[in-house]
Structure formats: C-alpha cells, structure tokens
Enzyme design. Structure first.
Site, short mmCIF file in Angstrom:
data_model
loop_
_atom_site.label_atom_id
_atom_site.label_comp_id
_atom_site.label_asym_id
_atom_site.label_seq_id
_atom_site.Cartn_x
_atom_site.Cartn_y
_atom_site.Cartn_z
N THR A 117 0.87 -1.17 0.00
CA THR A 117 0.00 0.00 0.00
C THR A 117 0.90 1.22 0.00
O THR A 117 1.63 1.46 0.98
CB THR A 117 -0.89 0.03 1.27
OG1 THR A 117 -1.69 -1.15 1.29
CG2 THR A 117 -1.79 1.25 1.26
N LYS A 144 -7.87 1.60 -2.90
CA LYS A 144 -7.51 1.21 -1.52
C LYS A 144 -7.62 2.41 -0.57
O LYS A 144 -8.23 2.30 0.50
CB LYS A 144 -6.09 0.65 -1.55
CG LYS A 144 -5.40 0.52 -0.22
CD LYS A 144 -5.69 -0.78 0.48
CE LYS A 144 -5.07 -0.77 1.87
NZ LYS A 144 -5.39 -1.93 2.64
#
Ligand code: NAD
Length: 296
Positions: free
Chosen positions: A96, A171
C-alpha cells in the site's frame, strides 16, 4: 514451470509467498531480514540472497513492502528489479503506497519494456494466511489478465480498477471511508449511551435503519453487540490504528496533490494521529472509541 520472485516477506508477504509455494510455484524469496527468509524457506520457498538473485530467472515478480520509498528503491535502484529482471517478466506490487510512487514506478517499468500492476490488498494477516485477500489492481488489461491467475492463489476477490495507480486509489479511498465511518459510529454509540440508550438496543435499531455500515455490523466499536469485534477484546487488532493512520495520510497526500477537499478525511486523520501521539496506535483502529468516550 512459472518462477516467482517474492520481495518483502513480512507480516503480509510471508504468508502470501507461502501460499504461492503451496500452489507449486517455484518461489525465490528475499527480504532484508534473514529471519523472514528462514520462515519463507520453512513454508516451501527458495532462498534468494538479494533482489538480483531473486529476479534473474523469474517470470513474475511480487513485492510486498512497507511504503513508496521502499518500492521506488527496490524497483529502480541499479541493483533493483528493473535492471535485473529478465525480458518479459511481469511486476506485481501489492504494497500500500502513495499513488504518485505507484504511477512513477509503473511508468519507469513500462519505459524499460515491462508490464506492471499495482495490486494493494484489503484484509489483514489472517486473510493473507488463508488466501482470501481482496486485490484492487491498477494497470493495463493485459497485465491484469497475466497477474490474475497468481493473485487467485493469494486472494478471493480480484478487481481491475483501471489504469496504473488506480489500485492504490481504490484502496485509500475505501480506507478513508472506513476510517471516517468508524469515528462516526463511535460518536453515535457514545451519544446514545450518554442519553440513556444501551449499546445493544441502539445496535438493534440502527443496524436495521439508515445508520447501518460495515463499521457497525461487522466491527462494532462499542463492546457487546458484535461478538468477534476487537471492542470485545480490549481493542486488540485486527487492523491497528497505526495502519489506518498510514492509509489516512496517503489519502490526504493524494487529496492535496489533486486539490480535492476532504474535510472529514482530514478530521479523521487528525483523530487517529492523536491515538499515535498518545502511544496507543497499537490498538485496533476501532479503539478510536476510547478517544471519543474519554477512556484513553
Ligand atoms: P512488514 O513491515 O511486516 O513487512 C515488510 C517487509 O519488507 C519486511 O520484512 C522488511 O524487511 C521488508 N523490506 C523492506 N525493505 C526491503 C528491501 N529493500 N528489500 C527486501 N525487503 C525489504 O509489513 P506488512 O504488514 O507485511 O505490510 C506490507 C504492506 O502491506 C504495507 O504496505 C502495508 O500497508 C500493507 N498492508 C498491510 C496489512 C496488514 O494487516 N499488515 C493489511 C493490508 C495492507
């Protein structure tokens, strides 16, 4: 026989690499930590000493690293992935990271003739171990189709979110929403309780009314109504406030650079940062309840 290089064997990458090895891929595993490599070998991976050795024969290269700076250096340094990968290898970054780094590394890879997807995940270490992660994938369609079979051994839901970087966009936008709804849910339960309504009664009503959300029905921050929620085990994670704060900061960075106002996202980031300042960011993110109800 497909050979996969796996770089970054931490809490998430370790079990993900293990699932690929269990699926009978040859997995060349590397990490800065010898202990992490040892664990991967125990799980059926092969040791690679450094990135060059891991990637030189690999058809597919998967990275699971802490942040954008690590991803940039692992891919673009002289001793990194792009210089040492064999022609035609596919790159999958599941870390991420900030959208800008994802797009920059993808563009560098493409300029060097490689296809790359950003494929961040939702679901924590339990889902990584069980192979039930959700992947949000950004990149060209052909790269996505090449990545999909490998991702199915690590995840259950695999979405193509569009062009490079869009996996990261999905995300951080999702997690910003989650971070905000969690705080709103805390406020509502606290208000109800202070006005004389117990958590279970409020839950029974609101969970079937318009205040319902995942934060309430899967992860209720008030102890009691949802048995499996971290609120019933003193807010042990789960998904830590530190990890939520990381994602909230990524969302704010992206919002600033795109000049998009996200006032609630900014407020939510500030509240999780207060947990960090109090040294309580190892609590589950639903532990923000303690900030809201004054029990921190
Ligand atoms: P982690 O810190 O446990 O693992 C990262 C690993 O990368 C470490 O083992 C570290 O040694 C290794 N590493 C760092 N730089 C390296 C380099 N140059 N070469 C080789 N190895 C290197 O982190 P994690 O919890 O596994 O998370 C990884 C990513 O997944 C992060 O971006 C995180 O935000 C994301 N994520 C984590 C969770 C979770 O619940 N832990 C959930 C969803 C997404």
């Amino acid at each position: 026989m497909t050979t996969i290089a796996f770089i970054g064997l931490g809490n998430m990458g370790g079990p993900m690499a293990a699932n690929l090895a269990a699926a009978d891929y040859t997995v060349k595993a590397t990490d800065l930590s010898d202990e992490a490599i040892e664990r991967a070998i125990d799980a059926g991976c092969q040791r690679a000493t450094g990135i060059a050795e891991a990637v030189q024969d690999a058809d597919i290269i998967v990275t699971m690293l802490p942040a954008g700076t690590h991803v940039r250096s692992v891919y673009t340094n002289d001793d990194g992935v792009i210089t040492n990968a064999k022609p035609g290898a596919l790159f999958i970054d599941s870390s991420t990271i900030d959208v800008e780094s994802a797009r920059a590394v993808s563009a560098t890879a493409q300029a060097a003739g490689f296809e790359m997807v950003d494929a961040p995940v939702s679901g924590g270490v339990t889902a990584a171990a069980a192979g039930t992660l959700t992947f949000m994938v950004g990149g060209g369609l052909s790269a996505f189709e090449r990545a999909r079979p490998i991702l199915t051994y690590m995840g259950k839901n695999i979405f193509h979110a569009g062009a490079a970087g869009n996996g990261q966009v999905a995300k951080i936008a999702n997690n910003m929403l989650l971070g905000i709804t969690m705080i709103a849910t805390c406020e509502a339960f606290h208000l109800a309780e202070k006005l004389g309504l117990d958590a279970q009664t409020f839950y029974d009503i609101s969970s079937t009314a318009s205040g319902q959300s995942w934060s309430m029905t899967s992860y209720c921050p008030a102890p009691g109504p949802v048995e499996t929620a971290p609120s019933n085990r003193n807010y042990q994670p789960g998904f830590s406030a530190a990890m939520m704060l990381k994602d909230m900061r990524l969302a704010q960075t992206a919002a600033h650079s795109a000049k998009v106002p996200t006032p609630l996202g900014a407020q939510a980031e500030a509240l999780y940062a207060l947990l960090e300042a109090a040294g309580k960011d190892d609590l589950d993110f639903s532990g923000v309840m303690k900030l809201v109800n004054g029990t921190l």
